[in-house]
Write a protein that holds these residues in place. Structure first.
Motif, PDB file in Angstrom:
ATOM      1  N   GLN A 196     -58.944  21.560 -14.620  1.00 18.15           N
ATOM      2  CA  GLN A 196     -58.273  22.162 -15.775  1.00 18.15           C
ATOM      3  C   GLN A 196     -59.205  22.307 -16.977  1.00 18.15           C
ATOM      4  N   GLU A 198     -61.218  24.602 -18.134  1.00 24.19           N
ATOM      5  CA  GLU A 198     -61.177  25.832 -18.938  1.00 24.19           C
ATOM      6  C   GLU A 198     -59.958  25.842 -19.861  1.00 24.19           C
ATOM      7  N   LEU A 199     -58.814  25.435 -19.335  1.00 17.65           N
ATOM      8  CA  LEU A 199     -57.600  25.375 -20.151  1.00 17.65           C
ATOM      9  C   LEU A 199     -57.748  24.341 -21.257  1.00 17.65           C
ATOM     10  N   GLN A 201     -60.516  23.299 -22.636  1.00 14.31           N
ATOM     11  CA  GLN A 201     -61.452  23.823 -23.639  1.00 14.31           C
ATOM     12  C   GLN A 201     -60.765  24.832 -24.547  1.00 14.31           C
ATOM     13  N   SER A 202     -59.927  25.683 -23.970  1.00 14.22           N
ATOM     14  CA  SER A 202     -59.208  26.677 -24.764  1.00 14.22           C
ATOM     15  C   SER A 202     -58.299  26.011 -25.800  1.00 14.22           C
ATOM     16  N   ILE A 203     -57.586  24.972 -25.393  1.00 19.55           N
ATOM     17  CA  ILE A 203     -56.709  24.258 -26.320  1.00 19.55           C
ATOM     18  C   ILE A 203     -57.525  23.591 -27.420  1.00 19.55           C
ATOM     19  N   CYS A 204     -58.654  23.008 -27.044  1.00 21.29           N
ATOM     20  CA  CYS A 204     -59.522  22.378 -28.039  1.00 21.29           C
ATOM     21  C   CYS A 204     -59.998  23.401 -29.068  1.00 21.29           C
ATOM     22  N   ASN A 205     -60.370  24.578 -28.609  1.00 18.22           N
ATOM     23  CA  ASN A 205     -60.825  25.623 -29.529  1.00 18.22           C
ATOM     24  C   ASN A 205     -59.711  26.038 -30.482  1.00 18.22           C
ATOM     25  N   GLU A 206     -58.498  26.149 -29.979  1.00 12.44           N
ATOM     26  CA  GLU A 206     -57.359  26.542 -30.804  1.00 12.44           C
ATOM     27  C   GLU A 206     -57.058  25.511 -31.890  1.00 12.44           C
ATOM     28  N   TYR A 211     -64.934  19.814 -27.917  1.00 12.03           N
ATOM     29  CA  TYR A 211     -64.901  19.779 -26.465  1.00 12.03           C
ATOM     30  C   TYR A 211     -66.291  19.494 -25.919  1.00 12.03           C
TER      31      TYR A 211
END
Length: 324
Positions: A196, A198-199, A201-206, A211
């Motif tokens: 998981q 990639e998901l 990392q995406s949440i961390c960026n948001e 990350y």
């Protein structure tokens, strides 16, 4: 000397065995020894990672001085066969659930009566290196311990690392729990084997979290952190070693005994078995750590006491002297 390390990583096994074996390899290579890894190409293996670290991964056995085995599926029957290729066999274990045929057995964990747990499982001539005195530690952790920062036990910087593969998806549970909290800094660490990532990392960026993936500076993150949410297993001792108060979630059977005993000794906050742990469980944990700085101090200080050794990595001397 020439040394083969036999260990595996996969999506099911995890990366812990390989990471501690990499530490062993680095420590022995610094002393001029030639190190090879014998690994199977399982799904989620870390063969490429080991090769990028400068080690050859071999596919066939060869004659060497020492074979180091770190594998729960290998026992005395297979170890006897390995003497065909090596003068000495070293076994690294955590479970004490099967017989071994080896010259040195290393188990860095502490459980009830840990000094005697291998009495009937290893040959009489075997040298047993047992307990956290024989922790396998990377140089970065040794340096941080010697220069660790003073703590005030107020939680502003949070570190989450649920193991290299996180097979029970604890990171996502923690991220769900964090929706209602605000910390000055949140570091999320994933291994390459986390399905998981990639998901995550995406949440961390948001959210503005930091990350990190398959890193070699974990000790620095632990030193900066006011609290670390982690899995049971090898990183429990790393957290104790640098004095960061932490929680452990039991995500595999082999983590249970050590986690409960370490909790009993006061060196970790045991969240429990992963099947009973939800995002609400982590919400309750996050609320509790902010309200009990005195407990965090106790966990930190006890972890440092349990992992105190005058000479870091004393197992190196024991391993090398057995071949003289």
């Amino acid at each position: 000397m020439e040394i083969i390390i036999r260990a595996d990583a996969s999506t099911e096994i995890g990366s812990g065995h390989i990471m501690r074996c990499l530490t062993i390899a680095n420590q022995l290579a610094k002393k001029g020894h030639d190190i090879f890894f014998y690994m199977l190409p399982l799904p989620g293996n870390l063969i490429n990672y080991i090769e990028t670290c400068g080690y050859d991964v071999i596919a066939e056995w060869r004659e060497v001085d020492i074979i180091i085995v770190d594998h729960y599926q290998i026992d005395a029957q297979i170890e006897k066969q390995l003497y065909t290729y090596a003068k000495k066999i070293v076994v690294i274990d955590d479970l004490a659930n099967r017989a071994h045929e080896c010259d040195v057995l290393l188990d860095q964990n502490i459980v009830a009566d840990y000094e005697n747990r291998y009495n009937d499982l290893a040959p009489e001539h075997c040298q047993k290196l047992l307990g956290p005195r024989y922790l396998i530690m990377r140089d970065e952790f040794i340096d941080i311990r010697q220069n660790r920062r003073e703590r005030n036990y107020q939680v502003e910087n949070l570190l989450i690392f649920m193991g290299g593969t996180d097979p029970t998806h604890e990171t996502m549970k923690v991220l769900k729990a964090l929706e209602t909290f605000s910390f000055s800094k949140v570091n999320i660490v994933c291994g390459n084997g986390n399905e998981q990532k990639e998901l995550i990392q995406s949440i961390c960026n948001e959210r503005g979290y930091q990350y990190h993936q398959q890193i070699n500076y974990m000790a620095s993150l632990m030193n900066e952190a006011d609290f670390s949410i982690g899995a049971g297993g090898l990183t429990t001792w790393e957290r104790c070693y640098v004095g960061v108060p932490s929680s452990s979630t039991i995500v595999a059977d082999n983590q249970s005994e050590t986690t409960y005993f370490t909790e009993k000794l006061g060196a970790v906050w045991n969240v429990g078995w992963h099947e009973a742990v939800t995002s609400t469980t982590y919400e309750e944990l996050l609320n509790s750590i902010q309200q009990h700085p005195e407990l965090l101090q106790q966990i930190s200080e006890q972890g440092l006491r349990l992992t105190n050794n005058n000479t870091p990595n004393p197992w190196i001397k024991e391993l090398l002297e057995m071949n003289t």
